[in-house]
Design a protein around this motif. Structure first.
Motif, PDB file in Angstrom:
ATOM      1  N   THR A 150      15.066  19.349  39.824  1.00  0.00           N
ATOM      2  CA  THR A 150      14.264  20.479  40.704  1.00  0.00           C
ATOM      3  C   THR A 150      15.162  21.543  41.054  1.00  0.00           C
ATOM      4  O   THR A 150      16.352  21.212  41.497  1.00  0.00           O
ATOM      5  CB  THR A 150      13.639  19.697  41.880  1.00  0.00           C
ATOM      6  N   PHE A 151      14.628  22.793  41.151  1.00  0.00           N
ATOM      7  CA  PHE A 151      15.504  23.792  41.389  1.00  0.00           C
ATOM      8  C   PHE A 151      14.631  24.616  42.608  1.00  0.00           C
ATOM      9  O   PHE A 151      13.612  24.529  42.747  1.00  0.00           O
ATOM     10  CB  PHE A 151      15.733  24.807  40.187  1.00  0.00           C
ATOM     11  N   ASP A 152      15.399  25.480  43.214  1.00  0.00           N
ATOM     12  CA  ASP A 152      15.192  26.292  44.376  1.00  0.00           C
ATOM     13  C   ASP A 152      14.260  27.219  43.807  1.00  0.00           C
ATOM     14  O   ASP A 152      13.156  27.691  44.557  1.00  0.00           O
ATOM     15  CB  ASP A 152      16.120  27.191  45.143  1.00  0.00           C
ATOM     16  N   PHE A 158      14.471  33.078  40.755  1.00  0.00           N
ATOM     17  CA  PHE A 158      15.079  32.982  39.667  1.00  0.00           C
ATOM     18  C   PHE A 158      15.909  34.188  39.175  1.00  0.00           C
ATOM     19  O   PHE A 158      17.081  33.958  38.431  1.00  0.00           O
ATOM     20  CB  PHE A 158      14.038  32.688  38.432  1.00  0.00           C
ATOM     21  N   TYR A 194      19.149  33.213  40.936  1.00  0.00           N
ATOM     22  CA  TYR A 194      19.902  32.027  40.035  1.00  0.00           C
ATOM     23  C   TYR A 194      20.504  32.511  38.891  1.00  0.00           C
ATOM     24  O   TYR A 194      21.679  32.260  38.291  1.00  0.00           O
ATOM     25  CB  TYR A 194      18.806  31.149  39.529  1.00  0.00           C
TER      26      TYR A 194
END
Length: 85
Positions: free
Chosen positions: A36-38, A54, A57
């Motif tokens: 899972t990503f922020d 994103f 990121y």
């Protein structure tokens, strides 16, 4: 009512994200399988990408290069039909 463009959307599907940012779909999906990503939001079973998060990121050093297209996987026959020379 016209369908919104990818530029107008705040949330993108993984495929839309790969297209919008010019990333390899294969590598992007492999990244998403890793956890899972922020920048990821779940809508039921669907994974949605928060576009602004994103972008942050991708701004990290080396991330975009790691997810960029790999020229070895371009179909040479398809490329010739698109750009006849």
């Amino acid at each position: 009512m016209a369908k919104p463009t990818l530029e107008d959307k705040d949330f993108l599907t993984p495929t839309e994200t790969a297209i919008f940012f010019g990333l390899s779909r294969r590598k992007f999906y492999k990244l998403l399988e890793g956890g899972t990503f922020d920048f990821m939001a779940m809508y039921g079973e669907r994974k949605l990408i928060i576009k602004n998060d994103f972008k942050k990121y991708l701004a990290q050093p080396g991330v975009k290069e790691a997810l960029a297209r790999d020229e070895r996987y371009i179909d040479k026959k398809r490329l010739k039909t698109q750009n006849p020379s």
